[in-house]
Design an enzyme around this catalytic site. Sequence first.
Site, short mmCIF file in Angstrom:
data_model
loop_
_atom_site.label_atom_id
_atom_site.label_comp_id
_atom_site.label_asym_id
_atom_site.label_seq_id
_atom_site.Cartn_x
_atom_site.Cartn_y
_atom_site.Cartn_z
N TYR A 53 -10.35 17.88 -11.29
CA TYR A 53 -9.85 19.31 -11.52
C TYR A 53 -8.45 19.47 -12.17
CZ TYR A 53 -13.75 20.27 -8.42
OH TYR A 53 -14.84 20.34 -8.01
N GLN A 86 -19.32 33.15 -9.90
CA GLN A 86 -19.67 31.87 -9.44
C GLN A 86 -18.60 30.97 -10.23
OE1 GLN A 86 -24.05 31.17 -9.15
NE2 GLN A 86 -23.94 33.08 -10.28
N HIS A 104 -16.84 30.81 -5.42
CA HIS A 104 -16.86 29.35 -5.36
C HIS A 104 -15.43 28.71 -5.42
CE1 HIS A 104 -21.37 29.19 -6.90
NE2 HIS A 104 -21.11 29.52 -5.63
N SER A 177 -28.88 31.83 -14.01
CA SER A 177 -30.32 31.80 -13.99
C SER A 177 -31.13 32.21 -12.52
CB SER A 177 -30.73 30.16 -14.20
OG SER A 177 -30.22 29.34 -13.06
#
Length: 234
Positions: A53, A86, A104, A177
């Site tokens: 990260y 997200q 998230h 999606s």
Amino acid sequence: MKKLVVLTGAGMSAESGMTTFRDSGGLWEQYPVEQVASHEGWLKDPVLVNNFYNMLRKKLVKAKPNRGHELVASLEKDFNVVVVTQNVDNLHERAGSSKVIHLHGELMKTCSSNDAYDPRYIKTLSEDDLEVKPGEKADDGSLRRPFIVFFGESVPQIEPAIEETMTADIFVIIGTSLNVYPAAGLVRYVPKGKPIFLIDPKPVSSHAAGNIEQLVMGASEGMEELVKRLDKLK
């Protein structure tokens, strides 16, 4: 002023150079998800996870919001806009969106590994201070970890996202999606009869799309087209 809820996924930030995770050549092919985005991976090797990260943050600060981000922000002139994303980047905020729900987590924040959502230990990093060093601890004495929802962890922000969606006049989906849950389930909470638009360069299967009108385009091109259509729905 009508309420417009925008759900965004990885395709929203792809044009800004933020590598998507699931697509071919994406980050999951380079870094197995169980190593860098699961609670088990964190327990096994927290240094590896923080380094991953740290690397993403360095990439993020060099990235810029794309035209799609800017157009989403510009809709606030005519609509009450809530962005549900997200994505863990801060490109929506940097483009000017004022209300963003991060499902998230947020890449530019770190937290306690004892309680990720204890606000006392959530720290926002600056561009001059992007790295969590090995063994670095939060103020509660636990290891500092990314403020990211690891796979298998709960998604606390889904409840506020559902509440916003239930009062939407228009629902827009960009760059996802509809296969990632619980975010994909938000479509079920859109009030009956309200318009739903989906912007994605890949056709979404009809069983997932239902009554969704799809613009088979990338985020920026699709937003240019959507702005024209929304002009009639103000």
